[in-house]
Design an enzyme around this catalytic site. Structure first.
Site, mmCIF file in Angstrom:
data_model
loop_
_atom_site.group_PDB
_atom_site.id
_atom_site.type_symbol
_atom_site.label_atom_id
_atom_site.label_comp_id
_atom_site.label_asym_id
_atom_site.label_seq_id
_atom_site.Cartn_x
_atom_site.Cartn_y
_atom_site.Cartn_z
ATOM 1 N N CYS A 80 68.295 -129.761 -1.811
ATOM 2 C CA CYS A 80 67.522 -131.658 -1.911
ATOM 3 C C CYS A 80 67.366 -132.446 -2.463
ATOM 4 C CB CYS A 80 68.949 -132.998 -1.484
ATOM 5 S SG CYS A 80 71.114 -131.806 -1.653
ATOM 6 N N THR A 113 61.444 -130.082 -0.206
ATOM 7 C CA THR A 113 59.925 -129.292 -0.802
ATOM 8 C C THR A 113 59.081 -129.755 -1.937
ATOM 9 O OG1 THR A 113 60.817 -126.929 0.494
ATOM 10 C CG2 THR A 113 59.613 -126.671 -1.103
ATOM 11 N N ARG A 167 64.574 -117.018 -2.376
ATOM 12 C CA ARG A 167 63.778 -118.125 -1.394
ATOM 13 C C ARG A 167 62.155 -117.284 -1.809
ATOM 14 N NH1 ARG A 167 65.348 -123.175 1.623
ATOM 15 N NH2 ARG A 167 67.937 -122.924 0.455
HETATM 16 P P1 GTP Z 1 66.176 -126.311 2.025
HETATM 17 O O1 GTP Z 1 65.117 -125.533 1.978
HETATM 18 O O2 GTP Z 1 67.438 -125.855 2.006
HETATM 19 O O3 GTP Z 1 66.384 -127.152 3.011
HETATM 20 O O4 GTP Z 1 65.755 -127.211 0.319
HETATM 21 P P2 GTP Z 1 65.137 -128.448 0.026
HETATM 22 O O5 GTP Z 1 65.780 -129.514 0.513
HETATM 23 O O6 GTP Z 1 64.094 -128.307 0.118
HETATM 24 O O7 GTP Z 1 65.251 -128.780 -1.271
HETATM 25 P P3 GTP Z 1 63.773 -127.889 -2.330
HETATM 26 O O8 GTP Z 1 62.912 -128.883 -2.787
HETATM 27 O O9 GTP Z 1 63.318 -126.950 -2.442
HETATM 28 O O10 GTP Z 1 64.625 -128.593 -4.300
HETATM 29 C C1 GTP Z 1 66.022 -127.777 -4.306
HETATM 30 C C2 GTP Z 1 66.482 -127.483 -5.613
HETATM 31 O O11 GTP Z 1 66.672 -129.198 -6.508
HETATM 32 C C3 GTP Z 1 65.750 -127.509 -6.361
HETATM 33 O O12 GTP Z 1 66.211 -126.515 -7.840
HETATM 34 C C4 GTP Z 1 64.812 -128.178 -6.575
HETATM 35 O O13 GTP Z 1 64.470 -128.000 -8.781
HETATM 36 C C5 GTP Z 1 65.594 -129.541 -7.237
HETATM 37 N N1 GTP Z 1 65.400 -131.006 -7.789
HETATM 38 C C6 GTP Z 1 63.987 -131.085 -5.949
HETATM 39 N N2 GTP Z 1 63.958 -132.706 -6.642
HETATM 40 C C7 GTP Z 1 63.948 -133.341 -7.273
HETATM 41 C C8 GTP Z 1 64.454 -134.032 -7.937
HETATM 42 O O14 GTP Z 1 63.714 -135.103 -7.771
HETATM 43 N N3 GTP Z 1 65.233 -134.179 -9.537
HETATM 44 C C9 GTP Z 1 66.443 -133.476 -9.372
HETATM 45 N N4 GTP Z 1 67.257 -133.553 -10.625
HETATM 46 N N5 GTP Z 1 66.405 -131.704 -8.863
HETATM 47 C C10 GTP Z 1 65.545 -131.530 -7.761
HETATM 48 C C1 SPV Z 2 68.601 -125.074 4.497
HETATM 49 O O1 SPV Z 2 69.599 -124.313 3.985
HETATM 50 O O2 SPV Z 2 68.350 -125.969 4.725
HETATM 51 C C2 SPV Z 2 66.885 -124.119 4.708
HETATM 52 C C3 SPV Z 2 67.216 -122.966 4.249
HETATM 53 O O3 SPV Z 2 65.877 -124.570 4.417
HETATM 54 S S1 SPV Z 2 67.347 -121.835 5.654
HETATM 55 O O4 SPV Z 2 66.544 -121.131 6.284
HETATM 56 O O5 SPV Z 2 68.646 -121.243 5.222
HETATM 57 O O6 SPV Z 2 68.532 -123.109 5.971
#
Ligand code: GTP
Ligand code: SPV
Ligand code: MN
Length: 620
Positions: A283, A286, A398
């Site tokens: 969500c 990153t 990933r």
């Molecule tokens: P985990 O590693 O699973 O904990 O995920 P995370 O919370 O770090 O999510 P990450 O930043 O990798 O984003 C996940 C997805 O959401 C990606 O496909 C991004 O492109 C999308 N995303 C991130 N920020 C935004 C945003 O501000 N707007 C939209 N529309 N999509 C977003």
């Molecule tokens: C998540 O799912 O929130 C991640 C990837 O950051 S994992 O390491 O599989 O939990």
């Protein structure tokens, strides 16, 4: 598995120089390793030192085995592609267990298993599970070596992919092992892919087992993971230790282990802030941690992208560290227009899992470029074209890369004292109802917002993508104890910080609100910097806000949304409050609270009552 470990004198060792534990190793660690070797009967035992040479040997072995494909070094130096078994691509929440002595301590949001029963099942599946394989002993520190906020663990695994990944994601090797003295608390983390080999049986590229266990014993601080090689199931320093076990240690010791990114912000006047933000899996953590703000004069630097440990410091302020040393980031959606920092971070020295392979030996995934290159091989190893009708990269594919490679890594990212937190943000993926940003009315209201996060499911775990579910504190799959007790713990920590003048402000954000036509109302990514700027101007006391039933909203003119290309009508919709919809959510929250059998703190129930009263007044 309980009681005094028997010493094993008959482990068949192929290479005695590798097999001897390093001099000075704590005898408790040696005894545990011997006991686990006796249980799982590996061919060889290797004590990992964390060196580049060791990682390189493992990588060469994995290339020979077909586990890793070496990418074209002209495009992606010293980088590799792993294709997992197609049934081992995400966390398995249905097979994740909290084995507390008392079922109520696991709470309704966790799968509880009776500890003795679980131990006997684990003993069965682990018996002989490493036959024909090498057992690696992987000591690691979560947090800077020797930091008062850091903790150590030792993972045993029969997966070289896990060893190399742990080497990127944690401070792994001899120095971590040397942190363990006779009185040090350390977490034993046992892992097997669960695929023993009979003599002469050929191995497969990604061994795993259809039966999986991701089991945690909070009282004895133990982790047992069986059957999966995938990140969150198998890199046990990450979710298993740094969240499920650490949340219990934090509860007992007065600190917090959270599913949060950490970042440093410098405003146009040069004032520095630190922010922690919790969004559910996939969500945007990153992306937010690596934000390049479009708003002039503001700079964001990265400290962590997934996990934060927060503790009241000697100065009475809330201090936080990123316990990890690398990023295990979602590939799809990562491109130059969304997260150029991540793209720059993964220039080389990166392991990719389940992305697509280009004919020139580089990688690709949806969102890296607007149009896919010709001649792709998809994550399952098949030739792919846009007409294939499925994504080329798995939606939960990933990259694994060292944090130190991030061009925006902050100079204080590994400060052993941690950084002082000025603001805490809770977010989720919500097409409706939740505004782009709101400031909580106070700490209790902020804890209520965290407790009632719901979010649409993503591909980070098994399940139906898009389905709305409660994900309190973005910790639903990661809290190692009763979630309602977690809320009480947050209230208690806030109470302590209030006395020392160190209470951070709490905010809620939602980058994912959609119009009736299904398009995003907010462009997100770099434009999120405008929201972050407003948040920190609130902390500084310079930004205007208006009261609303959901909290304080930006006053007209406080955020320049036109500069983000957002029309007035969309801006209004991003903050539209439908009292009937909120009252329906309040009913759902009440139902959710009802599952905790009276353990929800009174202050949280009060917040629900107050929210309802404000919504009814807005309706009238
Ligand atoms: P985990 O590693 O699973 O904990 O995920 P995370 O919370 O770090 O999510 P990450 O930043 O990798 O984003 C996940 C997805 O959401 C990606 O496909 C991004 O492109 C999308 N995303 C991130 N920020 C935004 C945003 O501000 N707007 C939209 N529309 N999509 C977003
Ligand atoms: C998540 O799912 O929130 C991640 C990837 O950051 S994992 O390491 O599989 O939990
Ligand atoms: Mn995560």
């Amino acid at each position: 598995l309980d009681g005094v470990p028997e010493v094993v004198d008959q482990i068949p060792l192929h290479d005695a120089t590798w097999a001897l534990p390093p001099e000075g190793t704590d005898p408790r660690v040696i005894a545990w390793v011997e006991k686990m070797a006796h249980l799982t009967t590996p061919d060889t035992v290797v004590w990992c030192d964390g060196s580049r040479r060791e990682a390189d040997e493992l990588i060469r072995g994995m290339i020979d085995q077909g586990t890793l494909i070496r990418l074209n070094a002209d495009h992606r130096p010293y980088s590799f592609l792993a294709r997992s078994n197609p049934d081992d691509v995400a966390r398995v929440e249905s097979r994740t267990f909290i084995c507390s002595a008392d079922e109520a301590d696991a709470g309704p949001t966790n799968n509880w298993a009776e500890p003795a029963q679980m131990r006997s099942e684990l003993e069965d599946v682990f018996a002989g599970s490493m036959a024909g394989r090498t057992m690696y002993v992987v000591p690691f520190s979560m947090g800077p070596l020797g930091s008062p906020l850091a903790r150590v663990g030792v993972q045993i695994t029969d997966s070289p992919y896990v060893v190399v990944s742990m080497g990127i994601m944690t401070r792994m090797g001899h120095e971590a092992l040397a942190q363990i003295h006779p009185d040090t608390e350390w977490v034993p983390a046992m892992h097997s892919v669960g695929a023993p080999l009979s003599p002469g049986e050929p191995d497969v590229a990604w061994p795993c087992n259809a039966t999986k266990y991701i089991s945690h014993f909070p009282e004895t601080r133990e982790i047992w993971s069986f059957g999966s090689g995938y990140g969150g199931n198998a890199l046990l320093g990450k979710k298993s230790f740094s969240l499920r076990i650490a949340s219990v240690i934090g509860r007992d010791e007065g600190w917090l282990a959270e599913h949060m990114l950490l970042l440093k912000v410098t405003n146009p006047k040069g004032r520095v802030f630190h922010v922690a933000a919790a969004f559910p899996s996939a969500c945007g953590k990153t992306n937010f941690a690596m934000l390049k703000p479009t708003i002039p004069g503001w700079t964001v630097e990265t400290i962590g992208d997934d996990i934060a440990w927060l503790a009241p410091g000697p100065d009475g302020k809330l201090r936080a560290i990123n316990p990890e040393a690398g990023f295990f980031g979602v590939a799809p959606g990562t491109g130059m227009s969304t997260n150029s920092t991540a793209v720059e971070t993964i220039w080389g020295n990166t392991i990719f899992t389940n992305v697509a392979l280009r004919p020139d030996g580089d990688v690709w995934w949806e969102g890296l470029t607007d149009t896919p290159p010709d001649g792709l091989v998809d994550w399952t190893g098949r030739h792919w074209t846009p007409l294939s009708g499925v994504p080329a990269a798995h939606p939960n594919s990933r990259f694994t890369v060292a944090a130190s490679q991030c061009p925006t890594i902050s100079d204080d990212w590994d400060d052993p004292r941690g950084v002082v937190i000025d603001a805490i943000i809770f977010g989720g993926r919500r097409a409706t109802n939740v505004p782009l940003v709101a400031e909580a009315r106070g700490w209790e209201h902020g804890v209520f917002i965290g407790a009632t996060i719901s979010s649409e499911r993503t591909a980070a775990a098994e399940g139906i993508v898009g389905e709305l579910r409660r994900d309190p504190f973005a910790m639903l799959p990661f809290c190692g104890y009763n979630m309602a007790d977690h809320w009480q713990h947050w209230l208690d920590v806030g109470e302590g910080l209030r006395k020392t003048g160190g209470v951070p402000r709490i905010f809620q954000v939602n980058w994912f609100r959609k119009g009736d036509d299904g398009r995003w109302l907010w462009p997100g990514f770099g434009e999120n910097g405008r929201v972050l700027a407003w948040i920190l101007e609130r902390v500084e006391g310079t930004a205007a806000a208006v009261e609303s039933p959901v909290g304080w909203l930006p006053a007209p003119g406080a955020i320049d949304y036109a500069a983000a290309g957002v029309p007035d009508a969309d801006w209004a919709e991003l903050f539209a409050i439908n009292p009937a919809a909120h009252l329906a959510e309040a009913d759902d929250a009440e139902k959710f609270f009802g599952t905790f059998e009276g353990r929800v703190p009174a202050a949280i129930i009060d917040q629900l009552d107050e929210l309802r009263a404000r919504m009814r007044a807005a309706q009238a």
